[in-house]
Write a protein that holds these residues in place. Structure first.
Motif, short mmCIF file in Angstrom:
data_model
loop_
_atom_site.label_atom_id
_atom_site.label_comp_id
_atom_site.label_asym_id
_atom_site.label_seq_id
_atom_site.Cartn_x
_atom_site.Cartn_y
_atom_site.Cartn_z
N GLY A 253 -4.32 3.21 -4.94
CA GLY A 253 -3.19 2.69 -4.16
C GLY A 253 -1.85 3.22 -4.59
N LEU A 254 -1.82 4.45 -5.08
CA LEU A 254 -0.56 5.02 -5.57
C LEU A 254 0.16 5.73 -4.44
N PRO A 255 1.43 5.40 -4.18
CA PRO A 255 2.17 6.14 -3.15
C PRO A 255 2.48 7.55 -3.64
N PRO A 256 2.61 8.53 -2.75
CA PRO A 256 2.64 8.43 -1.28
C PRO A 256 1.30 8.74 -0.64
N LEU A 257 0.20 8.36 -1.26
CA LEU A 257 -1.13 8.67 -0.74
C LEU A 257 -1.60 7.58 0.23
N THR A 258 -2.69 7.85 0.93
CA THR A 258 -3.17 6.96 1.99
C THR A 258 -3.52 5.57 1.46
N GLY A 259 -4.10 5.49 0.26
CA GLY A 259 -4.54 4.20 -0.27
C GLY A 259 -3.43 3.20 -0.47
N PHE A 260 -2.17 3.66 -0.49
CA PHE A 260 -1.04 2.74 -0.65
C PHE A 260 -0.81 1.93 0.61
N MET A 261 -1.18 2.50 1.77
CA MET A 261 -0.87 1.85 3.05
C MET A 261 -1.51 0.47 3.19
N PRO A 262 -2.84 0.32 3.04
CA PRO A 262 -3.40 -1.03 3.23
C PRO A 262 -2.91 -2.03 2.19
N LYS A 263 -2.75 -1.60 0.93
CA LYS A 263 -2.28 -2.53 -0.09
C LYS A 263 -0.85 -3.00 0.21
N TRP A 264 -0.03 -2.08 0.61
CA TRP A 264 1.35 -2.41 0.97
C TRP A 264 1.37 -3.42 2.12
N MET A 265 0.59 -3.16 3.17
CA MET A 265 0.60 -4.04 4.33
C MET A 265 -0.02 -5.40 4.02
N ILE A 266 -1.05 -5.42 3.15
CA ILE A 266 -1.67 -6.71 2.80
C ILE A 266 -0.70 -7.55 1.97
N LEU A 267 -0.02 -6.94 1.02
CA LEU A 267 0.97 -7.69 0.22
C LEU A 267 2.10 -8.20 1.11
N GLN A 268 2.50 -7.41 2.08
CA GLN A 268 3.53 -7.85 3.02
C GLN A 268 3.05 -9.03 3.84
N GLU A 269 1.79 -8.98 4.28
CA GLU A 269 1.23 -10.08 5.09
C GLU A 269 1.10 -11.36 4.26
N LEU A 270 0.64 -11.24 3.01
CA LEU A 270 0.52 -12.42 2.15
C LEU A 270 1.88 -13.04 1.89
N THR A 271 2.89 -12.21 1.70
CA THR A 271 4.25 -12.73 1.47
C THR A 271 4.77 -13.45 2.71
N SER A 272 4.51 -12.89 3.88
CA SER A 272 4.98 -13.53 5.11
C SER A 272 4.24 -14.83 5.40
N GLN A 273 3.05 -15.03 4.79
CA GLN A 273 2.29 -16.26 4.96
C GLN A 273 2.62 -17.29 3.88
N ASP A 274 3.75 -17.10 3.19
CA ASP A 274 4.21 -18.01 2.12
C ASP A 274 3.19 -18.08 0.97
#
Length: 347
Positions: A253-274
């Motif tokens: 999950g190291l940027p700027p590689l592809t594996g960073f994308m799902p981890k980034w979006m999942i962390l963003q979703e968990l944060t938006s769900q409080d």
């Protein structure tokens, strides 16, 4: 193995997954999972080696137990509520037992202990099938079952899987066991976001399959199964060394590689769900996985192999890569700019 037998087994793998995908009835879904299991066991044992036979036996017993649990739970639900529909599994006990059985099928914690041992006994191509294709059918059933499962249960399973996947891979020297713990951790990332954003789980599954396929094919190309073997790759095939190293970093999950994308979006979703605490713990668990991927990269690039090893001589290696490997490598390393497109498709 006879080519016709191989064709029948591969066709059975596809048939089993297709039946599970197309079914809305628990009995048909169970039949598809069983066809999948029976089709891959001969592929596991084709080496006629005691370790391969042991892995096939362990896999058969584990999958048989999981299938029996699932059939028992769904039959109980039909007995109590009179409903066989996959999305109508309303009884709490049946839902919990079915979730445990499907978690056992894909290696979710705490029913994960079989996966590293089984994967260690297989050759890399069969391990690739086990780590990618064999997870599709159970994941689709979990996807359909998720609305009936409490969010706290999925969060606990996902967090536990991610932590165990990170801790378990730290002290390993066998590449197949490292990839097994990597699979456990990635399954945890998918499960934890399933309740809040199912489409994001599917995106993560696709990215995981692409990256894992690239890793297995690259290791198969350089004939490496241990960390020590990686230390000799730089002198033989520098290009494959670069692809393998970047793929491992992408899995971490190291940027700027592809594996960073799902981890980034999942962390963003968990944060938006409080759920900031859960997101923080997932990010810290990702650091554990990244550590053992960096350890592999260190062994590949900054160490030299022993003078005497059991690796194949350079002139015995293939000189050209097959078509899937470079194609998968491009997707594994360069899909991060497509993140806005992925977000737009999921909305």
């Amino acid at each position: 193995m006879n080519p016709w037998v191989m064709f029948v087994l591969i066709a059975s793998l596809g048939l089993g997954t297709t039946i599970t995908f197309a079914s809305s009835h628990w009995l048909l879904a169970w039949m598809g999972l069983e066809i999948n299991t029976l089709a891959i066991i001969p592929l596991m044992a084709q080496q006629h080696h005691p370790r391969a036979v042991e892995a096939a036996t362990k896999y058969f017993l584990t999958q048989a137990a999981a299938a029996a649990l699932m059939l028992f739970a769904t039959t109980s639900n039909a007995w109590i509520l009179g409903e066989w529909n996959i999305q109508q599994l309303a009884h709490p006990l049946a839902t919990a037992v079915t979730m445990i059985s499907l978690g056992m099928k894909i290696g979710l914690a705490p029913t994960h202990l079989w996966l590293p041992e089984v994967l260690q006994g297989l050759d890399l191509l069969t391990g690739l099938i086990l780590s990618t294709w064999q997870k599709l059918a159970p994941m689709i059933l979990i996807y359909q079952l998720a609305p009936n499962v409490a969010p706290s249960v999925l969060v606990m399973i996902g967090l536990t899987s991610t932590l165990i996947g990170g801790w378990g891979g730290l002290n390993q020297t066998q590449l197949r066991k490292i990839l097994a713990y990597s699979s456990i951790a990635h399954m945890g990332w998918m499960i934890i976001v399933l309740k809040y954003s199912p489409n994001l789980m599917l995106l993560n599954l696709v990215v995981y399959i692409i990256m894992t396929s690239t890793a297995f094919l690259a290791l198969k190309f350089v004939s490496a199964t241990t960390i020590n073997m990686l230390a000799t790759v730089w002198a033989k095939t520098p290009t494959m060394l670069t692809i393998t190293m970047l793929t491992m970093l992408s899995l971490g999950g190291l940027p700027p590689l592809t594996g960073f994308m799902p981890k980034w979006m999942i962390l963003q979703e968990l944060t938006s769900q409080d759920l900031p605490t859960t997101a923080t713990m997932m990010a810290l668990a990702a650091l554990l996985s990244l550590f053992f991927y960096l350890r592999l990269c260190y062994n590949m690039t900054l160490t030299s192999g022993p003078n005497t090893d059991n690796n194949k001589a350079p002139w015995r290696l293939k000189t050209t890569a097959t078509l899937p490997l470079p194609t998968l490598a491009i997707f594994s390393l360069m899909m991060l700019p497509l993140t806005p497109t992925a977000i737009a498709l999921m909305m």
